[in-house]
Design a protein around this motif. Structure first.
Motif, short mmCIF file in Angstrom:
data_model
loop_
_atom_site.label_atom_id
_atom_site.label_comp_id
_atom_site.label_asym_id
_atom_site.label_seq_id
_atom_site.Cartn_x
_atom_site.Cartn_y
_atom_site.Cartn_z
N THR A 1 0.84 -1.20 0.00
CA THR A 1 0.00 0.00 0.00
C THR A 1 0.86 1.24 0.00
N THR A 2 0.52 2.19 -0.85
CA THR A 2 1.26 3.44 -0.90
C THR A 2 0.96 4.28 0.33
N GLY A 3 1.90 5.19 0.65
CA GLY A 3 1.70 6.07 1.78
C GLY A 3 0.84 7.27 1.42
N ALA A 4 0.44 7.99 2.45
CA ALA A 4 -0.42 9.16 2.24
C ALA A 4 0.37 10.37 1.76
N GLN A 5 1.68 10.38 2.01
CA GLN A 5 2.50 11.54 1.64
C GLN A 5 3.35 11.22 0.42
N GLU A 6 3.42 12.17 -0.50
CA GLU A 6 4.24 12.03 -1.71
C GLU A 6 5.38 13.05 -1.69
N LEU A 7 6.48 12.68 -2.33
CA LEU A 7 7.55 13.62 -2.63
C LEU A 7 7.62 13.76 -4.14
N HIS A 8 7.83 14.98 -4.61
CA HIS A 8 7.83 15.25 -6.05
C HIS A 8 9.20 15.75 -6.49
N ARG B 1 22.66 13.68 -6.34
CA ARG B 1 22.88 14.93 -5.60
C ARG B 1 24.36 15.28 -5.59
N THR B 2 24.67 16.52 -5.99
CA THR B 2 26.03 17.01 -5.98
C THR B 2 26.07 18.32 -5.19
N SER B 3 27.28 18.90 -5.10
CA SER B 3 27.42 20.16 -4.37
C SER B 3 26.66 21.31 -5.04
N SER B 4 26.35 21.16 -6.33
CA SER B 4 25.63 22.21 -7.04
C SER B 4 24.11 21.99 -7.08
N THR B 5 23.63 20.88 -6.51
CA THR B 5 22.20 20.59 -6.52
C THR B 5 21.49 21.47 -5.50
N PRO B 6 20.45 22.18 -5.90
CA PRO B 6 19.71 23.02 -4.93
C PRO B 6 19.08 22.17 -3.84
N GLU B 7 18.92 22.77 -2.68
CA GLU B 7 18.21 22.10 -1.60
C GLU B 7 16.74 21.94 -2.00
N PRO B 8 16.09 20.87 -1.54
CA PRO B 8 14.67 20.71 -1.88
C PRO B 8 13.83 21.85 -1.32
N TRP C 1 11.66 18.51 -5.18
CA TRP C 1 13.04 18.04 -5.02
C TRP C 1 13.72 18.13 -6.38
N PHE C 2 15.03 18.30 -6.35
CA PHE C 2 15.79 18.46 -7.59
C PHE C 2 16.73 17.29 -7.86
N ALA C 3 16.73 16.31 -6.97
CA ALA C 3 17.51 15.09 -7.15
C ALA C 3 16.95 14.05 -6.20
N ARG C 4 17.16 12.79 -6.52
CA ARG C 4 16.72 11.73 -5.63
C ARG C 4 17.78 11.53 -4.55
N ASP C 5 17.44 11.95 -3.36
CA ASP C 5 18.31 11.79 -2.20
C ASP C 5 17.66 10.72 -1.33
N ALA D 1 13.91 8.92 2.58
CA ALA D 1 13.48 7.84 3.47
C ALA D 1 13.24 8.36 4.88
N ALA D 2 14.13 9.22 5.36
CA ALA D 2 13.97 9.77 6.70
C ALA D 2 12.68 10.60 6.81
N LEU D 3 12.38 11.35 5.75
CA LEU D 3 11.19 12.20 5.77
C LEU D 3 9.90 11.37 5.74
N LEU D 4 9.93 10.23 5.03
CA LEU D 4 8.73 9.41 4.88
C LEU D 4 8.68 8.25 5.87
N GLY D 5 9.68 8.13 6.73
CA GLY D 5 9.69 7.05 7.70
C GLY D 5 9.87 5.68 7.07
N ALA D 6 10.73 5.60 6.06
CA ALA D 6 10.93 4.35 5.34
C ALA D 6 12.39 3.92 5.41
N GLU D 7 12.64 2.67 5.04
CA GLU D 7 14.02 2.21 4.89
C GLU D 7 14.63 2.92 3.68
#
Length: 224
Positions: free
Chosen positions: A70-77, A135-142, A149-153, A158-164
């Protein structure tokens, strides 16, 4: 005679170096093709179970898995795009499956559908494990206020969504896709410019050889 000898040594040395650089790029091309072939075989292999917690590594990268959950209620884009169709967002959510919660990259939604409500839904997913290092040193913060978000971190997401910190990228989805188009992992985005580099070095070698011949001709003209 010394002028001839110096020009000849200079020309042959330069050509030898440039040709060797071209041959080195051909060796790199062969290596990269083998890497891509291995990744393609890994992507298309029979799906297996999720790796145990803490057992993720480069050896399991791209491994296919089949999950029901089951998918979670919160999404990251994450800002992305459809080729030739403009901006879009990759939808990443938590996914509860078999008593575990991992990250699921469901696919792409058009920009106009970014903030459409998508309640939790049960899905069966065929996908591939992925550990993108985007994610690199030039990647903007989400931009958390706008959920962009501008890169998959993976660790941060995982920390934000409570996942592994395990990301599964969907390839095929059974269930209510909620207008999200799977955007599967492929080997197409892996850079492989070694043939172009080799052609460049060989071309420079040919130019160097031509310049050497021209220099020898000029020396001969002056000594006549």
């Amino acid at each position: 005679m010394r002028r001839y000898l110096f020009a000849l040594i200079l020309g042959l040395s330069g050509c030898a170096i440039l040709v060797e650089l071209g041959l080195w790029q051909l060796r790199r091309l062969e290596w990269k093709q083998a890497v891509i072939a291995r990744i393609e075989a890994q992507i298309a292999a029979e799906p297996g179970p999720l790796p145990a917690p803490g057992e993720t590594s480069e050896a399991t990268k791209y491994a296919p898995v089949r999950l029901t959950g089951t998918t979670g209620a919160q999404e990251l884009h994450m800002l992305s795009g459809y080729k030739g169709q403009g901006p879009a967002y990759e939808v990443i959510t938590s996914f509860q499956t078999g008593g575990r919660t991992v990250l699921l990259e469901r696919g792409l939604v058009a920009e106009v559908d970014k903030d459409v409500a998508r309640p939790p839904v049960e899905l069966t997913v065929l996908g591939n494990l992925h550990w993108p290092l985007e994610r690199t040193s030039s990647t903007p913060e989400p931009d958390l206020s706008r959920n962009i978000w501008f890169a998959r971190d993976v660790p941060a997401m995982a920390a934000l969504l409570g996942a592994e910190p395990i990301l599964v990228v969907a390839r095929e989805v059974t269930g209510d896709e909620q207008a999200i188009s799977p955007f599967p992992v492929t080997a197409e985005g892996i850079p492989n410019d070694h043939l172009n580099y080799a052609i460049t070095w060989f071309s420079l070698a040919a130019v160097w050889a031509g310049m050497t011949v021209y220099l020898l001709w000029r020396i001969r003209r002056r000594t006549m």
